[in-house]
Design an enzyme around this catalytic site. Structure first.
Site, PDB file in Angstrom:
ATOM      1  CG  ASN A  95       8.494 -15.328  -2.287  1.00 49.53           C
ATOM      2  OD1 ASN A  95       8.282 -14.550  -1.355  1.00 49.53           O
ATOM      3  ND2 ASN A  95       9.487 -15.170  -3.134  1.00 49.53           N
ATOM      4  CG  ASP A  97       6.089 -16.436  -6.223  1.00 42.99           C
ATOM      5  OD1 ASP A  97       6.780 -17.475  -6.125  1.00 42.99           O
ATOM      6  OD2 ASP A  97       6.569 -15.290  -6.148  1.00 42.99           O
ATOM      7  CG  HIS A 112       4.545 -17.455   4.734  1.00 45.23           C
ATOM      8  ND1 HIS A 112       5.080 -16.191   4.576  1.00 45.23           N
ATOM      9  CD2 HIS A 112       4.825 -17.811   6.016  1.00 45.23           C
ATOM     10  CE1 HIS A 112       5.648 -15.801   5.709  1.00 45.23           C
ATOM     11  NE2 HIS A 112       5.517 -16.766   6.589  1.00 45.23           N
ATOM     12  CB  CYS A 120     -11.958 -28.262   3.199  1.00 44.37           C
ATOM     13  SG  CYS A 120     -13.476 -28.076   4.139  1.00 44.37           S
ATOM     14  CB  CYS A 140     -15.050 -29.195   1.214  1.00 47.64           C
ATOM     15  SG  CYS A 140     -14.317 -30.763   1.642  1.00 47.64           S
ATOM     16  N   GLY A 179      15.745 -10.600  -0.510  1.00 49.35           N
ATOM     17  CA  GLY A 179      14.462 -10.004  -0.904  1.00 49.35           C
ATOM     18  C   GLY A 179      13.376 -10.132   0.141  1.00 49.35           C
ATOM     19  CB  THR A 180      12.727 -11.454   3.238  1.00 50.08           C
ATOM     20  OG1 THR A 180      11.779 -11.346   4.321  1.00 50.08           O
ATOM     21  CG2 THR A 180      14.078 -11.852   3.786  1.00 50.08           C
ATOM     22  CD  GLU A 207      13.426  -0.674   1.224  1.00 52.88           C
ATOM     23  OE1 GLU A 207      12.795  -0.992   2.243  1.00 52.88           O
ATOM     24  OE2 GLU A 207      13.072   0.198   0.408  1.00 52.88           O
TER      25      GLU A 207
HETATM   26  P1  OAD Z   1       8.052  -7.748   1.899  1.00 50.10           P
HETATM   27  O1  OAD Z   1       7.149  -7.180   0.876  1.00 50.10           O
HETATM   28  O2  OAD Z   1       7.760  -7.456   3.315  1.00 50.10           O
HETATM   29  O3  OAD Z   1       9.530  -7.269   1.624  1.00 50.10           O
HETATM   30  C1  OAD Z   1      10.093  -7.328   0.340  1.00 50.10           C
HETATM   31  C2  OAD Z   1      11.532  -6.925   0.457  1.00 50.10           C
HETATM   32  O4  OAD Z   1      12.126  -7.103  -0.794  1.00 50.10           O
HETATM   33  C3  OAD Z   1      11.744  -5.470   0.866  1.00 50.10           C
HETATM   34  O5  OAD Z   1      12.671  -5.415   1.930  1.00 50.10           O
HETATM   35  C4  OAD Z   1      12.318  -4.816  -0.409  1.00 50.10           C
HETATM   36  O6  OAD Z   1      13.297  -3.828  -0.109  1.00 50.10           O
HETATM   37  C5  OAD Z   1      12.971  -5.997  -1.082  1.00 50.10           C
HETATM   38  N1  OAD Z   1      13.049  -5.930  -2.537  1.00 50.10           N
HETATM   39  C6  OAD Z   1      12.153  -5.424  -3.426  1.00 50.10           C
HETATM   40  N2  OAD Z   1      12.550  -5.611  -4.682  1.00 50.10           N
HETATM   41  C7  OAD Z   1      13.738  -6.262  -4.618  1.00 50.10           C
HETATM   42  C8  OAD Z   1      14.659  -6.756  -5.589  1.00 50.10           C
HETATM   43  N3  OAD Z   1      14.453  -6.631  -6.901  1.00 50.10           N
HETATM   44  N4  OAD Z   1      15.780  -7.373  -5.136  1.00 50.10           N
HETATM   45  C9  OAD Z   1      16.014  -7.516  -3.808  1.00 50.10           C
HETATM   46  N5  OAD Z   1      15.173  -7.072  -2.859  1.00 50.10           N
HETATM   47  C10 OAD Z   1      14.053  -6.471  -3.259  1.00 50.10           C
HETATM   48  O7  OAD Z   1       8.117  -9.317   1.601  1.00 50.10           O
HETATM   49  P2  OAD Z   1       8.452 -10.515   2.580  1.00 50.10           P
HETATM   50  O8  OAD Z   1       9.582 -10.187   3.456  1.00 50.10           O
HETATM   51  O9  OAD Z   1       8.526 -11.734   1.746  1.00 50.10           O
HETATM   52  O10 OAD Z   1       3.096 -13.277   4.474  1.00 50.10           O
HETATM   53  O11 OAD Z   1       7.123 -10.565   3.428  1.00 50.10           O
HETATM   54  C11 OAD Z   1       6.980 -11.555   4.395  1.00 50.10           C
HETATM   55  C12 OAD Z   1       5.538 -11.962   4.485  1.00 50.10           C
HETATM   56  O12 OAD Z   1       4.717 -10.815   4.701  1.00 50.10           O
HETATM   57  C13 OAD Z   1       4.969 -12.552   3.209  1.00 50.10           C
HETATM   58  O13 OAD Z   1       5.287 -13.914   3.040  1.00 50.10           O
HETATM   59  C14 OAD Z   1       3.497 -12.379   3.424  1.00 50.10           C
HETATM   60  C15 OAD Z   1       3.505 -10.953   3.905  1.00 50.10           C
HETATM   61  O14 OAD Z   1       2.426 -10.577   4.675  1.00 50.10           O
HETATM   62  C16 OAD Z   1       1.965 -13.953   4.368  1.00 50.10           C
HETATM   63  O15 OAD Z   1       1.251 -13.874   3.405  1.00 50.10           O
HETATM   64  C17 OAD Z   1       1.712 -14.842   5.546  1.00 50.10           C
END
Ligand code: OAD
Length: 247
Positions: A95, A97, A112, A120, A140, A179-180, A207
């Site tokens: 994340n 954020d 990330h 820049c 810049c 949560g990924t 999921e």
């Molecule tokens: P994703 O948006 O791909 O996946 C989010 C995951 O969180 C999904 O599998 C959902 O099922 C799960 N989810 C949603 N709400 C939830 C909750 N309340 N509790 C638990 N799980 C929950 O996000 P990331 O895996 O972080 O990259 O995505 C990886 C990267 O893809 C990000 O860092 C970003 C994106 O493109 C860049 O910006 C380089």
């Protein structure tokens, strides 16, 4: 959960789902997710930025505002408490954020980048805070365009952060993937590296993901709820031990 209360080397990898309960949209899954509405090629790649820098800058300004107004949720808070409670704890996040830090986590490996930082495009120097205040793309002092200091598709991850994450995953006894979607590499390799090296693998996600079949324990529920329940359990267990103080 097995190991969480022990003196085990614990590594947590978080993704966008951890911030979903704070109202920050995830990238994938559901019609409200970012990549269901917007194009990653246009908004999160160097080619997209070069083609339309203003569009990309405005999109990041919008996300920065949304994220700035969001508050850390109980999931972030429990992870911050675990950092203080466990002696060998590493938090790795995809994340950008800053919500882990705002919840009190002090050592966060950001794979990330961070949406609150800019740099820049030409010389790589960090941009001053004032760069955020404008709707125009700031420049810049070297004349290069300022861009968000986040990793875009096709770009390398920050080397030190990635190396630290791989080392931590390789020696983890407990690895939690939270949560990924585990679809974006190399971050998505970390749970697999940990499992292959003998870690007990836990997944928290709404999921199934490609990690689920490898996991020793899976919680299909919101991360804030599951982490809060785990923290309550730690407190109960610790209170039942003699001479232990828990906040
Ligand atoms: P994703 O948006 O791909 O996946 C989010 C995951 O969180 C999904 O599998 C959902 O099922 C799960 N989810 C949603 N709400 C939830 C909750 N309340 N509790 C638990 N799980 C929950 O996000 P990331 O895996 O972080 O990259 O995505 C990886 C990267 O893809 C990000 O860092 C970003 C994106 O493109 C860049 O910006 C380089």
């Amino acid at each position: 959960m097995k190991l969480l209360r022990d003196n085990a080397r614990t590594v947590v990898l978080t993704g966008a789902g951890v911030s979903a309960e704070s109202g920050v949209p995830t990238f994938r899954g559901g019609s409200d997710s970012l990549w269901a509405k917007f194009s990653p090629e246009e908004l999160a790649s160097i080619d997209g930025f070069m083609a339309n820098p203003t569009l990309v800058w405005e999109w990041y300004s919008w996300r920065r505002k949304l994220i700035g107004e969001a508050q850390p949720n109980p999931g972030h808070e429990v992870l911050a408490k675990l950092e203080k409670h466990l002696s060998k704890f590493t938090l790795v996040t995809q994340n950008v954020d800053n919500l882990h830090q705002r919840a009190g986590s002090e050592q966060v490996i950001e794979l990330h980048g961070n949406i609150h930082k800019n740099k820049c495009l030409r010389c790589g120097r960090p941009a001053p805070e004032s760069a955020f205040a404008t709707d125009q793309i700031p420049k810049c002092s070297c004349g290069g365009m300022i861009r968000p200091d986040v990793v875009w598709f096709g770009e390398l991850l920050p080397e030190a952060a990635l190396n630290a994450a791989i080392v931590a995953a390789g020696s983890a006894e407990l690895f939690m993937s939270i949560g990924t979607s585990a679809l974006v590499f190399p971050a998505a390799d970390l749970p697999v590296i940990a499992k292959r090296r003998g870690a007990y693998l836990v997944e928290i996600n709404l999921e199934e993901t490609r990690i689920s079949p490898h996991a020793d324990e899976v919680f299909h529920a919101p991360s804030g709820e599951v982490l809060s329940a785990l923290w309550d359990q730690i407190r109960v267990d610790d209170k039942s031990r003699p001479n232990t103080v828990v906040d």
